[in-house]
Scaffold this motif. Structure first.
Motif, mmCIF file in Angstrom:
data_model
loop_
_atom_site.group_PDB
_atom_site.id
_atom_site.type_symbol
_atom_site.label_atom_id
_atom_site.label_comp_id
_atom_site.label_asym_id
_atom_site.label_seq_id
_atom_site.Cartn_x
_atom_site.Cartn_y
_atom_site.Cartn_z
ATOM 1 N N LEU A 50 41.657 43.539 40.811
ATOM 2 C CA LEU A 50 42.362 42.775 39.785
ATOM 3 C C LEU A 50 42.751 43.671 38.619
ATOM 4 C CD1 LEU A 50 41.892 39.305 38.526
ATOM 5 C CD2 LEU A 50 41.343 41.081 36.886
ATOM 6 N N ASP A 95 50.171 35.931 42.396
ATOM 7 C CA ASP A 95 48.824 36.418 42.070
ATOM 8 C C ASP A 95 48.663 36.664 40.576
ATOM 9 O OD1 ASP A 95 47.757 36.325 44.598
ATOM 10 O OD2 ASP A 95 48.000 38.466 45.002
ATOM 11 N N ASP A 99 46.094 34.818 37.964
ATOM 12 C CA ASP A 99 45.185 35.531 37.064
ATOM 13 C C ASP A 99 45.352 35.045 35.625
ATOM 14 O OD1 ASP A 99 44.366 37.032 39.260
ATOM 15 O OD2 ASP A 99 45.626 38.754 38.757
ATOM 16 N N ALA A 140 37.985 36.272 35.210
ATOM 17 C CA ALA A 140 37.732 36.373 36.655
ATOM 18 C C ALA A 140 36.245 36.531 36.929
ATOM 19 C CB ALA A 140 38.517 37.545 37.240
#
Length: 147
Positions: A50, A95, A99, A140
């Motif tokens: 990430l 994606d 996030d 996250a």
């Protein structure tokens, strides 16, 4: 539970399995995930990925708008034709938006070319981009610790 979550969990499980092999930790011995990461001075592989994704994205946004990667990101938001049938594709903008949606009390998103330009302006200020990346990483990590 979505495909993204399942893939992330499988990736982290594989990583932990490899760390246990390195430390020679076998079946009857149990170790918590956090203890394993602390012992190896590591963190979940999905978090590393990430962070890398967001560092690369910031690098691309700071570059000239004529490079292929910037043109592809801009072209993603140009809607042509009708939608296709089936499950939505998982793409980089999808994606990245996922996030961003994890950040609490943030109105940041990546759903249009206007949002892309807003992120581009943030990326021009490296310290602001680093803070944004840290907030995304923390969100996250918090969501992973809940599961």
């Amino acid at each position: 539970m979505g495909t993204y979550t399942i893939t992330r969990r499988k990736l982290n499980a594989f990583h932990r399995k490899q760390l246990k092999k390195v430390l020679n930790i076998k079946y009857p011995v149990k170790i918590t995930n956090s203890s394993l990461y602390n012992k190896c001075n590591e963190r979940p592989l999905s978090i590393f990925i990430l962070e890398s994704r967001w560092r690369l994205f910031g690098h691309i946004l700071r570059r000239n708008s004529q490079i292929s990667a910037n043109q592809a990101m801009g072209g993603y938001f140009v809607k042509e034709g009708s939608k296709f049938k089936g499950r939505p594709l998982t793409t980089l903008p999808v994606d990245l938006n996922r996030d961003l949606s994890r950040i609490i009390n943030s109105n940041l998103q990546l759903k249009s070319s206007h949002d892309l330009e807003h992120l581009r302006s943030i990326a021009q200020q490296r310290d602001e981009w680093t803070k944004l990346t840290a907030r995304i990483r923390e969100a996250a990590e918090a969501s992973q610790s809940e599961h």
